[in-house]
Design a protein around this motif. Structure first.
Motif, PDB file in Angstrom:
ATOM      1  N   UNK A 164       0.845  -1.197   0.000  1.00  0.00           N
ATOM      2  CA  UNK A 164       0.000   0.000   0.000  1.00  0.00           C
ATOM      3  C   UNK A 164       0.882   1.250   0.000  1.00  0.00           C
ATOM      4  N   UNK A 165       0.618   2.184  -0.894  1.00  0.00           N
ATOM      5  CA  UNK A 165       1.462   3.381  -0.997  1.00  0.00           C
ATOM      6  C   UNK A 165       1.600   4.110   0.332  1.00  0.00           C
ATOM      7  N   UNK A 166       2.830   4.508   0.626  1.00  0.00           N
ATOM      8  CA  UNK A 166       3.090   5.281   1.837  1.00  0.00           C
ATOM      9  C   UNK A 166       3.162   4.451   3.100  1.00  0.00           C
ATOM     10  N   UNK A 167       3.073   3.136   2.956  1.00  0.00           N
ATOM     11  CA  UNK A 167       3.135   2.237   4.114  1.00  0.00           C
ATOM     12  C   UNK A 167       4.086   1.083   3.789  1.00  0.00           C
ATOM     13  N   UNK A 168       4.249   0.192   4.751  1.00  0.00           N
ATOM     14  CA  UNK A 168       4.989  -1.055   4.502  1.00  0.00           C
ATOM     15  C   UNK A 168       4.035  -2.249   4.563  1.00  0.00           C
ATOM     16  N   UNK A 169       2.748  -1.995   4.359  1.00  0.00           N
ATOM     17  CA  UNK A 169       1.746  -3.055   4.463  1.00  0.00           C
ATOM     18  C   UNK A 169       1.558  -3.776   3.122  1.00  0.00           C
ATOM     19  N   UNK A 170       1.533  -5.094   3.179  1.00  0.00           N
ATOM     20  CA  UNK A 170       1.203  -5.861   1.973  1.00  0.00           C
ATOM     21  C   UNK A 170      -0.270  -5.604   1.662  1.00  0.00           C
ATOM     22  N   UNK A 171      -0.525  -5.025   0.500  1.00  0.00           N
ATOM     23  CA  UNK A 171      -1.923  -4.754   0.111  1.00  0.00           C
ATOM     24  C   UNK A 171      -2.478  -5.924  -0.692  1.00  0.00           C
ATOM     25  N   UNK A 172      -1.627  -6.452  -1.557  1.00  0.00           N
ATOM     26  CA  UNK A 172      -2.094  -7.507  -2.447  1.00  0.00           C
ATOM     27  C   UNK A 172      -0.977  -8.500  -2.712  1.00  0.00           C
TER      28      UNK A 172
END
Lengths: 68, 155
Positions: B58-66
Motif C-alpha cells: 500500500x502506498x506510503x506504508x509497509x503493508x502488503x496490500x495484495x
C-alpha cells in the motif's frame, strides 16, 4: 480484471475501453488461463526458484501466449 | 535483493498465512517467522515484489496490500472455502486461481457485477467448474494484462 454478468454488462461499464476488446472473453477462457502451471505452482515451497527454472519460464510463456 | 532461498521462504510463508487466516502477515511477523531482524523482514517484502510477484505494498506504508491470488484489503471478490468466507481475491481473474491453493475443497467466488450490482457466482473444486451463475459471465480488463502495478487494482 473483472467479472461481469454478460458481455453486454461489460460493454456498458463506464470504464469499458474498446481498444482492449480482446480482453473481453468468456469465463471459460479466463478459467483456462488461470489454470496454467504458473498459478497451480504457487503451492510450492520453492515457487520463486521454480519460476526461474526452465519449467517455470515455459509455464509463464505458455500463459502469456494465451493472452496474445 | 535477498537470496533466492530466502525469497522462497518468504513467498511460501505469506501464501500459507493467507491460506490459513485470509490475511497477510505484517513484516514484523514475517521477520520473526523467518528468524530475521525487523528491518530485514521489511526489506524482504519489497524484495519479493521486485522479484516479480505481481502484488503491491500500500502506498506510503509497509503493508502488503495484495499478494496474488489474494488481496489483503477487501475487494468485491469474496472467496469462500467449504462454506467459510474469509478471503478476498486480487481481481476477478485471480479469483479463478485461488482454488489451486485449496486442493479438494469447494471454492466459491461471489462478487457484484460492476455494471448492475447483481451477483456473479462461480463454484469450483480443483479442475472442476461446479456452477456458474449466470451462465453468461465474462471477464474483462480495460488495459493490458500485467500492466503497471499502480493500475492493477483498477483494471
Amino acid at each position: 480484471m473483472n467479472l461481469f454478468r454478460s458481455e453486454e454488462h461489460a460493454r456498458r461499464w463506464k470504464k469499458y475501453n474498446p481498444e482492449f476488446e480482446k480482453n473481453l472473453r468468456p469465463l471459460s477462457f479466463w478459467s483456462e488461463v488461470f489454470s496454467g502451471e504458473m498459478f497451480r505452482a504457487r503451492v510450492r515451497s520453492d515457487y520463486i526458484f521454480w519460476l526461474r527454472s526452465d519449467a517455470g519460464k515455459q509455464a509463464v510463456q505458455s500463459t502469456m501466449a494465451k493472452l496474445q | 535483493m535477498a537470496e533466492l532461498a530466502l525469497l522462497d521462504r518468504a513467498f511460501h510463508a505469506i501464501i500459507q498465512r493467507f491460506v490459513h487466516t485470509g490475511q497477510a502477515p505484517h513484516y514484523t511477523e514475517l521477520a520473526t517467522e523467518l528468524g530475521l531482524s525487523m528491518e530485514d523482514g521489511r526489506q524482504l517484502v519489497y524484495d519479493l515484489m521486485a522479484a516479480g510477484v505481481p502484488g503491491w505494498i500500500h502506498p506510503g506504508t509497509d503493508y502488503i496490500a495484495s499478494f496474488p491470488p489474494f488481496n489483503n484489503q477487501p475487494t468485491q471478490y469474496r472467496i469462500s472455502v467449504d462454506g467459510e468466507q474469509k478471503w478476498f481475491a486480487q481481481c476477478g481473474f485471480e479469483a479463478l486461481a485461488v482454488r489451486w491453493l485449496f486442493p479438494r475443497k469447494l471454492v466459491r467466488v461471489a462478487a457484484p457485477c460492476l455494471d448492475c450490482g447483481e451477483p456473479v457466482v462461480v463454484e469450483m473444486r480443483d479442475s472442476e467448474m461446479l456452477s456458474v451463475e449466470p451462465k453468461t459471465i465474462v471477464g474483462y480488463a480495460y488495459s493490458a494484462i500485467g500492466g503497471s502495478a499502480a493500475d492493477r487494482p483498477f483494471r
